[in-house]
Design a protein around this motif. Sequence first.
Motif, PDB file in Angstrom:
ATOM      1  N   ALA A 290       0.893  -0.824  -0.193  1.00  0.00           N
ATOM      2  CA  ALA A 290      -0.146   0.185  -0.244  1.00  0.00           C
ATOM      3  C   ALA A 290       0.435   0.910   0.197  1.00  0.00           C
ATOM      4  O   ALA A 290       1.167   2.293  -0.200  1.00  0.00           O
ATOM      5  N   TYR A 291       1.636   1.695   0.668  1.00  0.00           N
ATOM      6  CA  TYR A 291       2.490   2.696   0.940  1.00  0.00           C
ATOM      7  C   TYR A 291       3.593   2.738  -0.211  1.00  0.00           C
ATOM      8  O   TYR A 291       3.821   3.728  -1.358  1.00  0.00           O
ATOM      9  N   MET A 292       3.633   1.494  -1.202  1.00  0.00           N
ATOM     10  CA  MET A 292       4.679   1.270  -2.087  1.00  0.00           C
ATOM     11  C   MET A 292       3.737   2.022  -3.524  1.00  0.00           C
ATOM     12  O   MET A 292       3.897   2.621  -4.601  1.00  0.00           O
ATOM     13  N   ASP A 293       2.028   1.414  -3.661  1.00  0.00           N
ATOM     14  CA  ASP A 293       1.088   1.969  -4.369  1.00  0.00           C
ATOM     15  C   ASP A 293       0.988   4.009  -4.191  1.00  0.00           C
ATOM     16  O   ASP A 293       0.809   4.178  -5.133  1.00  0.00           O
ATOM     17  N   LYS A 294       0.795   4.050  -3.123  1.00  0.00           N
ATOM     18  CA  LYS A 294       1.074   5.777  -2.867  1.00  0.00           C
ATOM     19  C   LYS A 294       2.469   6.454  -3.362  1.00  0.00           C
ATOM     20  O   LYS A 294       1.588   7.490  -3.761  1.00  0.00           O
ATOM     21  N   LEU A 295       3.529   5.997  -3.075  1.00  0.00           N
ATOM     22  CA  LEU A 295       4.869   6.439  -3.597  1.00  0.00           C
ATOM     23  C   LEU A 295       4.494   6.324  -5.565  1.00  0.00           C
ATOM     24  O   LEU A 295       4.741   7.639  -6.233  1.00  0.00           O
ATOM     25  N   VAL A 296       4.059   5.054  -6.199  1.00  0.00           N
ATOM     26  CA  VAL A 296       4.123   5.071  -7.005  1.00  0.00           C
ATOM     27  C   VAL A 296       2.953   6.337  -8.593  1.00  0.00           C
ATOM     28  O   VAL A 296       3.080   7.152  -8.910  1.00  0.00           O
ATOM     29  N   GLU A 297       1.727   6.426  -7.375  1.00  0.00           N
ATOM     30  CA  GLU A 297       0.977   7.644  -7.723  1.00  0.00           C
ATOM     31  C   GLU A 297       1.628   9.034  -7.475  1.00  0.00           C
ATOM     32  O   GLU A 297       1.387  10.439  -8.010  1.00  0.00           O
ATOM     33  N   GLU A 298       2.915   8.856  -6.518  1.00  0.00           N
ATOM     34  CA  GLU A 298       2.999  10.089  -6.246  1.00  0.00           C
ATOM     35  C   GLU A 298       3.678  10.588  -7.389  1.00  0.00           C
ATOM     36  O   GLU A 298       4.356  11.774  -8.569  1.00  0.00           O
ATOM     37  N   TYR A 299       4.591   9.755  -7.859  1.00  0.00           N
ATOM     38  CA  TYR A 299       5.408   9.684  -8.939  1.00  0.00           C
ATOM     39  C   TYR A 299       4.348   9.906 -10.484  1.00  0.00           C
ATOM     40  O   TYR A 299       5.286  10.979 -10.901  1.00  0.00           O
TER      41      TYR A 299
ATOM     42  N   LEU B 198       8.096  21.542 -17.419  1.00  0.00           N
ATOM     43  CA  LEU B 198       9.088  21.111 -18.524  1.00  0.00           C
ATOM     44  C   LEU B 198       9.546  19.466 -18.883  1.00  0.00           C
ATOM     45  O   LEU B 198       9.508  19.027 -17.081  1.00  0.00           O
ATOM     46  N   SER B 199       9.750  18.844 -19.086  1.00  0.00           N
ATOM     47  CA  SER B 199      10.298  17.378 -19.007  1.00  0.00           C
ATOM     48  C   SER B 199      11.632  17.757 -18.013  1.00  0.00           C
ATOM     49  O   SER B 199      11.928  16.476 -17.311  1.00  0.00           O
ATOM     50  N   SER B 200      12.641  18.048 -18.413  1.00  0.00           N
ATOM     51  CA  SER B 200      13.886  18.361 -17.310  1.00  0.00           C
ATOM     52  C   SER B 200      13.237  18.812 -15.882  1.00  0.00           C
ATOM     53  O   SER B 200      14.376  17.979 -14.934  1.00  0.00           O
ATOM     54  N   ASP B 201      12.255  19.324 -15.786  1.00  0.00           N
ATOM     55  CA  ASP B 201      11.551  19.946 -14.833  1.00  0.00           C
ATOM     56  C   ASP B 201      10.996  18.633 -14.089  1.00  0.00           C
ATOM     57  O   ASP B 201      11.405  18.460 -12.732  1.00  0.00           O
ATOM     58  N   LYS B 202      10.138  17.973 -14.388  1.00  0.00           N
ATOM     59  CA  LYS B 202       9.725  16.588 -14.455  1.00  0.00           C
ATOM     60  C   LYS B 202      10.795  16.186 -13.618  1.00  0.00           C
ATOM     61  O   LYS B 202      11.000  14.904 -12.629  1.00  0.00           O
ATOM     62  N   TYR B 203      12.276  15.586 -14.807  1.00  0.00           N
ATOM     63  CA  TYR B 203      13.018  15.030 -14.275  1.00  0.00           C
ATOM     64  C   TYR B 203      13.651  15.099 -12.553  1.00  0.00           C
ATOM     65  O   TYR B 203      13.520  14.006 -11.981  1.00  0.00           O
ATOM     66  N   TRP B 204      13.660  16.261 -12.558  1.00  0.00           N
ATOM     67  CA  TRP B 204      14.622  16.325 -11.600  1.00  0.00           C
ATOM     68  C   TRP B 204      14.083  16.645  -9.802  1.00  0.00           C
ATOM     69  O   TRP B 204      13.939  15.981  -9.319  1.00  0.00           O
ATOM     70  N   ALA B 205      11.998  16.817 -10.823  1.00  0.00           N
ATOM     71  CA  ALA B 205      11.680  16.648  -9.331  1.00  0.00           C
ATOM     72  C   ALA B 205      11.759  15.652  -9.284  1.00  0.00           C
ATOM     73  O   ALA B 205      10.879  14.627  -7.566  1.00  0.00           O
ATOM     74  N   LEU B 206      11.210  14.603 -10.209  1.00  0.00           N
ATOM     75  CA  LEU B 206      10.871  12.404  -9.615  1.00  0.00           C
ATOM     76  C   LEU B 206      11.991  12.233  -9.422  1.00  0.00           C
ATOM     77  O   LEU B 206      12.371  11.408  -8.490  1.00  0.00           O
ATOM     78  N   ARG B 207      13.753  12.537  -9.062  1.00  0.00           N
ATOM     79  CA  ARG B 207      14.750  12.036  -8.707  1.00  0.00           C
ATOM     80  C   ARG B 207      15.086  12.516  -7.826  1.00  0.00           C
ATOM     81  O   ARG B 207      15.232  12.027  -7.228  1.00  0.00           O
ATOM     82  N   LYS B 208      14.427  13.808  -6.982  1.00  0.00           N
ATOM     83  CA  LYS B 208      14.695  14.607  -6.087  1.00  0.00           C
ATOM     84  C   LYS B 208      13.848  13.857  -5.187  1.00  0.00           C
ATOM     85  O   LYS B 208      13.722  13.133  -4.131  1.00  0.00           O
ATOM     86  N   LYS B 209      12.766  13.232  -5.972  1.00  0.00           N
ATOM     87  CA  LYS B 209      11.563  13.038  -4.627  1.00  0.00           C
ATOM     88  C   LYS B 209      11.728  10.777  -4.448  1.00  0.00           C
ATOM     89  O   LYS B 209      11.837  10.729  -3.297  1.00  0.00           O
ATOM     90  N   ILE B 210      12.188  10.935  -5.429  1.00  0.00           N
ATOM     91  CA  ILE B 210      12.617   9.084  -5.147  1.00  0.00           C
ATOM     92  C   ILE B 210      13.883   9.347  -4.323  1.00  0.00           C
ATOM     93  O   ILE B 210      13.549   8.020  -3.258  1.00  0.00           O
ATOM     94  N   TYR B 211      15.525  10.150  -4.553  1.00  0.00           N
ATOM     95  CA  TYR B 211      16.260   9.581  -3.134  1.00  0.00           C
ATOM     96  C   TYR B 211      15.602   9.740  -1.750  1.00  0.00           C
ATOM     97  O   TYR B 211      16.479   9.722  -1.048  1.00  0.00           O
TER      98      TYR B 211
END
Length: 102
Positions: A18-27, A36-49
């Motif tokens: 359930a926690y992983m499902d929540k994270l996937v929805e946030e991603y 912008l694609s570059s902004d999405k990339y950096w935001a996603l990278r930061k969130k995953i980190y």
Amino acid sequence: MEKDWKLFRKKLGRWQEAYMDKLVEEYKSILNSDALSSDKYWALRKKIYEDYNCWMRVLARDVSRSNMFIILLGLLRDEAITMDDLDEFSDELKEDIKQYMK
């Protein structure tokens, strides 16, 4: 305590999923934004980190009776579960957890 241990083992996998499902929805939300694609990339990278550190507690690998309490605290702190998820557990365990969560 044996009842708590058995219940914990029964519920842990579902809580983790359930926690992983929540994270996937946030991603997905980050990726589906109008940024912008570059902004999405950096935001996603930061969130995953940032989430990676939480995963160490949520996706506990060394599950044993001796660390069940610590894992429960981590799940609560990371908001993978709430106190309501512990309704079936013993009153003693819930009181101990409440003391540590203050």
